[in-house]
Scaffold this motif. Structure first.
Motif, PDB file in Angstrom:
ATOM      1  N   ARG A 239     -51.745 -36.710  78.147  1.00 49.52           N
ATOM      2  CA  ARG A 239     -51.611 -35.521  78.702  1.00 49.52           C
ATOM      3  C   ARG A 239     -50.900 -34.738  77.649  1.00 49.52           C
ATOM      4  NH1 ARG A 239     -50.246 -38.197  83.450  1.00 49.52           N
ATOM      5  NH2 ARG A 239     -48.084 -38.329  82.872  1.00 49.52           N
ATOM      6  N   VAL A 240     -50.232 -35.410  76.768  1.00 45.29           N
ATOM      7  CA  VAL A 240     -49.512 -34.471  75.676  1.00 45.29           C
ATOM      8  C   VAL A 240     -50.626 -34.246  74.379  1.00 45.29           C
ATOM      9  CG1 VAL A 240     -47.882 -34.792  73.609  1.00 45.29           C
ATOM     10  CG2 VAL A 240     -47.298 -35.507  76.027  1.00 45.29           C
ATOM     11  N   VAL A 241     -51.325 -35.329  74.193  1.00 44.11           N
ATOM     12  CA  VAL A 241     -52.372 -35.147  73.134  1.00 44.11           C
ATOM     13  C   VAL A 241     -53.515 -34.042  73.644  1.00 44.11           C
ATOM     14  CG1 VAL A 241     -54.292 -36.548  71.873  1.00 44.11           C
ATOM     15  CG2 VAL A 241     -51.836 -37.383  72.258  1.00 44.11           C
ATOM     16  N   SER A 242     -53.862 -34.217  74.947  1.00 43.97           N
ATOM     17  CA  SER A 242     -54.814 -33.195  75.612  1.00 43.97           C
ATOM     18  C   SER A 242     -54.293 -31.561  75.187  1.00 43.97           C
ATOM     19  CB  SER A 242     -55.106 -33.375  77.101  1.00 43.97           C
ATOM     20  OG  SER A 242     -55.944 -32.472  77.409  1.00 43.97           O
ATOM     21  N   GLY A 243     -53.087 -31.438  75.345  1.00 45.74           N
ATOM     22  CA  GLY A 243     -52.373 -30.239  75.159  1.00 45.74           C
ATOM     23  C   GLY A 243     -52.595 -29.806  73.799  1.00 45.74           C
ATOM     24  N   TRP A 244     -52.223 -30.735  72.621  1.00 50.62           N
ATOM     25  CA  TRP A 244     -52.387 -30.843  71.165  1.00 50.62           C
ATOM     26  C   TRP A 244     -53.808 -30.187  71.009  1.00 50.62           C
ATOM     27  CZ3 TRP A 244     -49.457 -35.720  69.651  1.00 50.62           C
ATOM     28  CH2 TRP A 244     -48.147 -35.695  70.011  1.00 50.62           C
TER      29      TRP A 244
ATOM     30  N   GLY B  99     -55.472 -26.921  69.207  1.00 48.97           N
ATOM     31  CA  GLY B  99     -56.304 -27.013  67.843  1.00 48.97           C
ATOM     32  C   GLY B  99     -55.315 -27.939  66.948  1.00 48.97           C
ATOM     33  N   LEU B 100     -54.423 -28.424  67.219  1.00 50.05           N
ATOM     34  CA  LEU B 100     -53.444 -29.266  66.521  1.00 50.05           C
ATOM     35  C   LEU B 100     -54.120 -30.836  65.975  1.00 50.05           C
ATOM     36  CD1 LEU B 100     -50.023 -28.553  68.159  1.00 50.05           C
ATOM     37  CD2 LEU B 100     -50.920 -27.465  66.241  1.00 50.05           C
ATOM     38  N   VAL B 101     -54.730 -31.042  66.996  1.00 45.55           N
ATOM     39  CA  VAL B 101     -55.503 -32.652  66.851  1.00 45.55           C
ATOM     40  C   VAL B 101     -57.068 -32.500  67.087  1.00 45.55           C
ATOM     41  CG1 VAL B 101     -53.391 -33.565  67.254  1.00 45.55           C
ATOM     42  CG2 VAL B 101     -55.262 -33.409  68.943  1.00 45.55           C
TER      43      VAL B 101
ATOM     44  N   ILE C 102     -48.918 -31.829  63.645  1.00 46.79           N
ATOM     45  CA  ILE C 102     -48.037 -31.918  64.943  1.00 46.79           C
ATOM     46  C   ILE C 102     -46.643 -31.630  64.638  1.00 46.79           C
ATOM     47  CG2 ILE C 102     -47.500 -33.431  66.752  1.00 46.79           C
ATOM     48  CD1 ILE C 102     -50.168 -35.002  66.165  1.00 46.79           C
ATOM     49  N   CYS C 103     -46.075 -32.658  63.772  1.00 47.08           N
ATOM     50  CA  CYS C 103     -44.687 -32.288  63.209  1.00 47.08           C
ATOM     51  C   CYS C 103     -44.505 -30.998  62.956  1.00 47.08           C
ATOM     52  CB  CYS C 103     -44.174 -33.021  62.247  1.00 47.08           C
ATOM     53  SG  CYS C 103     -44.448 -35.001  62.706  1.00 47.08           S
ATOM     54  N   LYS C 104     -45.254 -30.084  62.189  1.00 43.14           N
ATOM     55  CA  LYS C 104     -45.207 -28.789  61.833  1.00 43.14           C
ATOM     56  C   LYS C 104     -45.140 -27.883  62.852  1.00 43.14           C
ATOM     57  CE  LYS C 104     -47.084 -28.431  57.119  1.00 43.14           C
ATOM     58  NZ  LYS C 104     -48.012 -27.851  56.487  1.00 43.14           N
ATOM     59  N   SER C 105     -45.896 -28.164  63.889  1.00 39.72           N
ATOM     60  CA  SER C 105     -45.965 -27.291  65.224  1.00 39.72           C
ATOM     61  C   SER C 105     -44.574 -27.308  66.170  1.00 39.72           C
ATOM     62  CB  SER C 105     -47.054 -27.553  66.146  1.00 39.72           C
ATOM     63  OG  SER C 105     -47.108 -27.000  67.445  1.00 39.72           O
TER      64      SER C 105
ATOM     65  N   ASN D  45     -29.023 -32.463  83.720  1.00 34.60           N
ATOM     66  CA  ASN D  45     -29.542 -32.129  84.956  1.00 34.60           C
ATOM     67  C   ASN D  45     -30.533 -31.142  84.823  1.00 34.60           C
ATOM     68  OD1 ASN D  45     -27.649 -33.463  86.449  1.00 34.60           O
ATOM     69  ND2 ASN D  45     -26.046 -31.811  85.926  1.00 34.60           N
ATOM     70  N   PHE D  46     -31.516 -31.533  83.864  1.00 39.82           N
ATOM     71  CA  PHE D  46     -32.903 -30.792  83.783  1.00 39.82           C
ATOM     72  C   PHE D  46     -33.849 -31.585  84.136  1.00 39.82           C
ATOM     73  CE2 PHE D  46     -30.628 -27.803  80.356  1.00 39.82           C
ATOM     74  CZ  PHE D  46     -30.628 -26.742  81.381  1.00 39.82           C
ATOM     75  N   PRO D  47     -35.224 -31.257  84.688  1.00 39.92           N
ATOM     76  CA  PRO D  47     -36.177 -32.274  84.881  1.00 39.92           C
ATOM     77  C   PRO D  47     -36.806 -32.377  83.471  1.00 39.92           C
ATOM     78  CG  PRO D  47     -36.663 -29.934  85.841  1.00 39.92           C
ATOM     79  CD  PRO D  47     -35.224 -30.058  85.469  1.00 39.92           C
ATOM     80  N   SER D  48     -37.468 -33.310  83.407  1.00 35.21           N
ATOM     81  CA  SER D  48     -37.693 -33.585  81.849  1.00 35.21           C
ATOM     82  C   SER D  48     -39.013 -32.832  81.644  1.00 35.21           C
ATOM     83  CB  SER D  48     -38.170 -35.193  81.811  1.00 35.21           C
ATOM     84  OG  SER D  48     -39.294 -35.621  82.287  1.00 35.21           O
ATOM     85  N   GLY D  49     -39.776 -32.909  82.481  1.00 34.81           N
ATOM     86  CA  GLY D  49     -41.286 -31.925  82.409  1.00 34.81           C
ATOM     87  C   GLY D  49     -41.946 -32.900  81.230  1.00 34.81           C
ATOM     88  N   LEU D  50     -41.860 -34.059  81.068  1.00 32.05           N
ATOM     89  CA  LEU D  50     -42.557 -34.779  80.011  1.00 32.05           C
ATOM     90  C   LEU D  50     -43.385 -35.665  80.751  1.00 32.05           C
ATOM     91  CD1 LEU D  50     -39.621 -35.496  77.703  1.00 32.05           C
ATOM     92  CD2 LEU D  50     -41.199 -33.768  77.293  1.00 32.05           C
TER      93      LEU D  50
END
Length: 332
Positions: free
Chosen positions: A32-37, A41-43, A81-84, A327-332
């Motif tokens: 899911r994370v990679v799909s966002g990248w 256009g990051l990957v 990715i790291c730059k972003s 106490n924040f939802p991770s959202g990850l």
């Protein structure tokens, strides 16, 4: 994930992915994370043909052995990715700064960080460390200073940490004035070679610009055995130009010995990757080293598996631990 910028004698700029050549994804959460990248256009997928080259037989085999697994690369380089991430809202990035000391302020329940040259870097509520040598004597071998995290002061952390054995590697960056006509693939492993393990055609990746035109760039990786032998002889400090030139000569000679009609390159340079691949994992089920009372997370591929995906999983887990304390939802 790194990209190295090199300049030829005529001023032509070359770029090489001298670290991880690509990465794969197997877990849904990382997918899911990679799909966002990918959407940003990051990957991009590297639709490359791979094979194995038998050094003794002098021929390729096992074509596209990994063809069913998508290979992703950063665009225009593996460091995209790291730059972003450094440009995300709320992120203040400091480059060229090495943390030399981490002090736990018991009264303030926070961390004080000091640079290697003694400058105060500020106080922080939480710290995430991604250097496997943050508490290792190997840091001293490289810098001549004690490691940033003094485990004698934090006995509760000493049970979680240990010196992490690694498999080192040398990367050889090559540029040719024209494509290698006898190499039918974009990446291949070596079988029966004492010094080479992999070769990747860097310029075949999406988003790369070939300069000069029609040129081709390759990155070769040594075997861990070859790298260990050389590093044991030269010591842990930064290698000299002469030492790296000798490594470049050795590895290129082995590349030419394949019989693949390898011409003289227009650029050649070796890079030491002394802590390339962790040989063990220390994260356990947590996938990171987490101390809630000290508000410290240590994350990296050495906590999970020696891969880009392993590093991402570890980082996401460490972030979730901190967000849970806030106490924040991770959202990850």
């Amino acid at each position: 994930m790194a990209q190295r910028r090199e300049v030829m004698d005529d001023g032509t700029e070359l770029r090489f992915d001298h670290g991880a050549p690509y990465f794969t994804v197997s877990s849904d959460e990382v997918a899911r994370v990679v799909s966002g990248w990918e959407a940003r256009g990051l990957v991009a997928e590297w639709k490359a043909m791979f094979a194995c080259f038998d050094r003794e037989a002098g021929k390729f085999r096992d074509f596209d052995k990994e063809g069913t697994t998508k290979k992703y690369v950063g665009v225009p380089g593996m460091n995209s990715i790291c730059k972003s991430l450094c440009l995300e809202d709320g992120v203040v990035a400091r480059f060229g700064v090495t943390v030399g000391k981490m002090d736990w302020l018991q009264n303030g329940s926070s961390w004080s960080l000091t640079s290697l040259d003694g400058k105060d870097l500020g106080n922080f509520d939480y710290v995430v460390a991604t250097d496997k040598n943050v508490a290792s004597h190997k840091f001293s071998g490289l810098t001549g200073r004690p490691p940033p995290l003094d485990l004698s002061v934090f006995p509760n952390l000493s049970t979680m940490f240990q010196d992490i054995p690694v498999r080192p590697c040398f990367a050889l960056m090559l540029a040719f004035s024209e494509p290698l006509a006898m190499v039918p693939v974009q990446g291949f492993s070596f079988y029966n070679s004492d010094s080479l393990s992999w070769a990747f055609c860097d310029s075949s990746k999406p988003g790369r610009v070939c300069l000069p035109p029609n040129s081709q760039s390759w990155v070769l990786r040594s075997t861990a055995e070859y790298a260990s032998k050389v590093i044991n002889n030269m010591g842990p400090r930064k290698p000299s130009a002469d030492a790296l030139a000798k490594v470049a000569e050795d590895l290129f000679k082995e590349f030419q010995a394949t019989g693949l009609n390898i011409p003289q390159p227009i650029f050649i340079k070796a890079h030491r990757w002394g802590s390339a691949f962790p040989a063990i994992s220390i994260g356990g089920d947590d996938k990171c080293v987490w101390d809630k009372s000290m508000k410290l997370a240590v994350c990296g591929d050495f906590c999970t598996s020696p891969s880009v995906e392993g590093a991402v999983v570890s980082g996401m887990t460490g972030a979730s631990k901190i967000l849970g304390c806030l106490n924040f939802p991770s959202g990850l």
